[in-house]
Scaffold this motif. Structure first.
Motif, PDB file in Angstrom:
ATOM      1  N   SER A 173       3.257  -4.992  -7.407  1.00  0.00           N
ATOM      2  CA  SER A 173       3.902  -6.208  -7.906  1.00  0.00           C
ATOM      3  C   SER A 173       4.152  -7.153  -6.742  1.00  0.00           C
ATOM      4  CB  SER A 173       5.223  -5.880  -8.613  1.00  0.00           C
ATOM      5  OG  SER A 173       6.112  -5.242  -7.724  1.00  0.00           O
ATOM      6  N   GLY A 174       4.436  -8.419  -7.086  1.00  0.00           N
ATOM      7  CA  GLY A 174       4.817  -9.378  -6.065  1.00  0.00           C
ATOM      8  C   GLY A 174       3.766 -10.406  -5.717  1.00  0.00           C
ATOM      9  N   LEU A 194       4.964  -7.989  -1.334  1.00  0.00           N
ATOM     10  CA  LEU A 194       4.305  -7.082  -2.270  1.00  0.00           C
ATOM     11  C   LEU A 194       5.016  -5.733  -2.257  1.00  0.00           C
ATOM     12  CD1 LEU A 194       0.527  -7.750  -1.455  1.00  0.00           C
ATOM     13  CD2 LEU A 194       2.053  -8.991  -3.007  1.00  0.00           C
ATOM     14  N   SER A 195       5.053  -5.105  -3.427  1.00  0.00           N
ATOM     15  CA  SER A 195       5.618  -3.762  -3.558  1.00  0.00           C
ATOM     16  C   SER A 195       4.616  -2.880  -4.282  1.00  0.00           C
ATOM     17  CB  SER A 195       6.925  -3.794  -4.359  1.00  0.00           C
ATOM     18  OG  SER A 195       7.892  -4.609  -3.739  1.00  0.00           O
ATOM     19  N   CYS A 196       4.633  -1.613  -3.959  1.00  0.00           N
ATOM     20  CA  CYS A 196       3.777  -0.640  -4.630  1.00  0.00           C
ATOM     21  C   CYS A 196       4.567   0.642  -4.821  1.00  0.00           C
ATOM     22  CB  CYS A 196       2.523  -0.385  -3.812  1.00  0.00           C
ATOM     23  SG  CYS A 196       1.448   0.901  -4.489  1.00  0.00           S
ATOM     24  N   VAL A 240       5.903   1.423  -1.023  1.00  0.00           N
ATOM     25  CA  VAL A 240       5.460   0.740   0.192  1.00  0.00           C
ATOM     26  C   VAL A 240       5.527  -0.766  -0.059  1.00  0.00           C
ATOM     27  CG1 VAL A 240       2.998   0.860  -0.460  1.00  0.00           C
ATOM     28  CG2 VAL A 240       3.642   0.581   1.950  1.00  0.00           C
ATOM     29  N   TYR A 241       5.904  -1.491   0.976  1.00  0.00           N
ATOM     30  CA  TYR A 241       6.076  -2.938   0.874  1.00  0.00           C
ATOM     31  C   TYR A 241       5.171  -3.641   1.884  1.00  0.00           C
ATOM     32  CZ  TYR A 241      10.449  -1.309  -1.231  1.00  0.00           C
ATOM     33  OH  TYR A 241      11.373  -0.663  -2.004  1.00  0.00           O
ATOM     34  N   LEU A 242       4.849  -4.872   1.572  1.00  0.00           N
ATOM     35  CA  LEU A 242       4.145  -5.727   2.524  1.00  0.00           C
ATOM     36  C   LEU A 242       4.802  -7.104   2.491  1.00  0.00           C
ATOM     37  CD1 LEU A 242       1.733  -5.824   4.524  1.00  0.00           C
ATOM     38  CD2 LEU A 242       0.417  -6.900   2.686  1.00  0.00           C
ATOM     39  N   GLN A 243       5.520  -7.414   3.550  1.00  0.00           N
ATOM     40  CA  GLN A 243       6.122  -8.727   3.683  1.00  0.00           C
ATOM     41  C   GLN A 243       5.109  -9.634   4.365  1.00  0.00           C
ATOM     42  OE1 GLN A 243       9.228  -9.962   2.680  1.00  0.00           O
ATOM     43  NE2 GLN A 243       8.381 -11.924   3.334  1.00  0.00           N
ATOM     44  N   GLY A 263      -4.423  -3.469  -8.079  1.00  0.00           N
ATOM     45  CA  GLY A 263      -4.586  -4.729  -7.363  1.00  0.00           C
ATOM     46  C   GLY A 263      -3.672  -5.820  -7.886  1.00  0.00           C
ATOM     47  N   THR A 264      -3.271  -6.702  -6.985  1.00  0.00           N
ATOM     48  CA  THR A 264      -2.460  -7.855  -7.361  1.00  0.00           C
ATOM     49  C   THR A 264      -3.015  -9.076  -6.633  1.00  0.00           C
ATOM     50  OG1 THR A 264      -0.195  -8.742  -7.499  1.00  0.00           O
ATOM     51  CG2 THR A 264      -0.718  -7.447  -5.539  1.00  0.00           C
ATOM     52  N   GLN A 265      -3.158 -10.164  -7.358  1.00  0.00           N
ATOM     53  CA  GLN A 265      -3.773 -11.364  -6.808  1.00  0.00           C
ATOM     54  C   GLN A 265      -2.771 -12.134  -5.962  1.00  0.00           C
ATOM     55  OE1 GLN A 265      -7.087 -12.648  -7.195  1.00  0.00           O
ATOM     56  NE2 GLN A 265      -6.386 -14.066  -5.597  1.00  0.00           N
TER      57      GLN A 265
END
Length: 115
Positions: free
Chosen positions: A7-8, A20-22, A78-81, A108-110
């Protein structure tokens, strides 16, 4: 069975930020590496960043200093800032987790960055 839900993603202007979060769920004994990959149209999927169970991180040169990967082991997340986003960061972002040597992928998230 392991499921990953990302998400995100979304649309943001150049210079903006997204997180982004997973979340991994299902039959999970122990997650070793967690990471984010991306694939732009016409390109191969590439590593963006990954993080080991001990917290060691690795980044693609193109995102160093702008993106930060982190994980919450208690939440299997897991996150991605992503800061200072560029148009060239536009892609579908996928998370991947490795459990007992096997890699599982999210759907996947766009992420779209406009100029």
């Amino acid at each position: 069975q392991v499921q990953l839900v990302e998400s995100g993603g979304g649309l943001v202007q150049a210079g903006g930020s997204l997180r982004l979060s997973c979340l991994a769920s299902g039959t999970i004994f122990s997650i070793s590496a967690m990471g984010w990959y991306r694939q732009a149209p016409g390109n191969e999927r590439e590593l963006v960043a990954d993080i080991t169970s001990g917290g060691s991180t690795n980044y693609a040169n193109s995102v160093k200093g702008r993106f930060t990967i982190s994980r919450d082991n208690a939440k299997n997340t897991v996150y991605l800032q992503m800061n200072s986003l560029k148009v060239e960061d536009t892609a579908v972002y996928y998370c991947k987790v490795v459990i007992i040597g096997y890699g599982y992928w999210g759907q996947g998230t766009q992420v779209t960055v406009s100029s």
